[in-house]
Motif scaffolding. Structure first.
Motif, PDB file in Angstrom:
ATOM      1  N   GLU A  69       0.834  -1.203   0.000  1.00 29.85           N
ATOM      2  CA  GLU A  69       0.000   0.000   0.000  1.00 29.85           C
ATOM      3  C   GLU A  69       0.871   1.257   0.000  1.00 29.85           C
ATOM      4  O   GLU A  69       0.581   2.217  -0.715  1.00 29.85           O
ATOM      5  N   ILE A  79      -6.154   4.988  -5.524  1.00 33.21           N
ATOM      6  CA  ILE A  79      -7.330   4.112  -5.604  1.00 33.21           C
ATOM      7  C   ILE A  79      -6.924   2.650  -5.446  1.00 33.21           C
ATOM      8  O   ILE A  79      -7.586   1.882  -4.742  1.00 33.21           O
ATOM      9  N   ALA A  80      -5.813   2.264  -6.085  1.00 30.13           N
ATOM     10  CA  ALA A  80      -5.330   0.886  -5.948  1.00 30.13           C
ATOM     11  C   ALA A  80      -4.925   0.603  -4.506  1.00 30.13           C
ATOM     12  O   ALA A  80      -5.161  -0.500  -3.995  1.00 30.13           O
ATOM     13  N   ILE A  82      -6.227   2.019  -1.823  1.00 28.40           N
ATOM     14  CA  ILE A  82      -7.475   1.891  -1.055  1.00 28.40           C
ATOM     15  C   ILE A  82      -8.076   0.510  -1.281  1.00 28.40           C
ATOM     16  O   ILE A  82      -8.490  -0.173  -0.330  1.00 28.40           O
ATOM     17  N   LYS A  83      -8.113   0.070  -2.526  1.00 31.79           N
ATOM     18  CA  LYS A  83      -8.673  -1.249  -2.847  1.00 31.79           C
ATOM     19  C   LYS A  83      -7.889  -2.355  -2.148  1.00 31.79           C
ATOM     20  O   LYS A  83      -8.480  -3.249  -1.538  1.00 31.79           O
ATOM     21  N   HIS A  84      -6.574  -2.274  -2.196  1.00 30.56           N
ATOM     22  CA  HIS A  84      -5.738  -3.290  -1.548  1.00 30.56           C
ATOM     23  C   HIS A  84      -5.966  -3.286  -0.037  1.00 30.56           C
ATOM     24  O   HIS A  84      -6.075  -4.353   0.589  1.00 30.56           O
ATOM     25  N   ARG A  86      -8.629  -2.368   1.596  1.00 26.63           N
ATOM     26  CA  ARG A  86      -9.946  -2.951   1.885  1.00 26.63           C
ATOM     27  C   ARG A  86      -9.907  -4.467   1.806  1.00 26.63           C
ATOM     28  O   ARG A  86     -10.467  -5.159   2.657  1.00 26.63           O
ATOM     29  N   GLU A  87      -9.252  -4.989   0.763  1.00 23.41           N
ATOM     30  CA  GLU A  87      -9.174  -6.442   0.598  1.00 23.41           C
ATOM     31  C   GLU A  87      -8.389  -7.086   1.737  1.00 23.41           C
ATOM     32  O   GLU A  87      -8.742  -8.155   2.224  1.00 23.41           O
ATOM     33  N   LEU A  93     -15.032   1.281   2.827  1.00 23.56           N
ATOM     34  CA  LEU A  93     -14.411   2.195   1.886  1.00 23.56           C
ATOM     35  C   LEU A  93     -13.934   3.456   2.592  1.00 23.56           C
ATOM     36  O   LEU A  93     -12.825   3.935   2.360  1.00 23.56           O
ATOM     37  N   ARG A  97     -10.072   4.602   2.825  1.00 26.49           N
ATOM     38  CA  ARG A  97      -9.693   5.900   2.273  1.00 26.49           C
ATOM     39  C   ARG A  97      -8.992   6.745   3.332  1.00 26.49           C
ATOM     40  O   ARG A  97      -7.968   7.369   3.074  1.00 26.49           O
TER      41      ARG A  97
END
Length: 105
Positions: A69, A79-80, A82-84, A86-87, A93, A97
């Motif tokens: 991250e 954005i990538a 944030i997605k990582h 979350r996963e 979200l 963020r």
């Protein structure tokens, strides 16, 4: 002509607004007192953690970021990141963020 169009409608609206103000004002006036209480509780928790020799819980979520991250943030891929996050953590979200934006600052 309906009842709301006449003077009774204006009176009803005025009464609703007065009731709303009377309800909201006490709530708003309690906010500074509650914030001070939270600060005192946080200080107490920090003191207890220091006595017990454990790390105090912090609202600084940027330390929750992993190396991938941090690398994504460094490359400008917010954005990538944030997605990582979350996963990896299962956070919402908004939480992800906040964590990523905390790592940017």
């Amino acid at each position: 002509m309906s009842l709301a169009d006449g003077p009774w409608g204006v009176l009803a609206l005025a009464l609703v607004l007065i009731g709303l103000v009377l309800y909201v004002m006490p709530v708003i006036s309690r906010i500074p007192r509650l914030e001070a209480q939270v600060r005192r509780q946080g200080a107490t928790i920090d003191q207890l953690c220091a006595r017990l020799g454990v790390e105090s819980a912090s609202l600084d979520s940027s330390r929750d970021l992993d190396e991938q991250e941090r690398a994504l943030i460094a490359k400008g891929e917010k954005i990538a990141a944030i997605k990582h996050h979350r996963e990896r953590t299962g956070s919402s979200l908004s939480e992800a963020r906040d964590a990523v934006e905390g790592g940017i600052a």
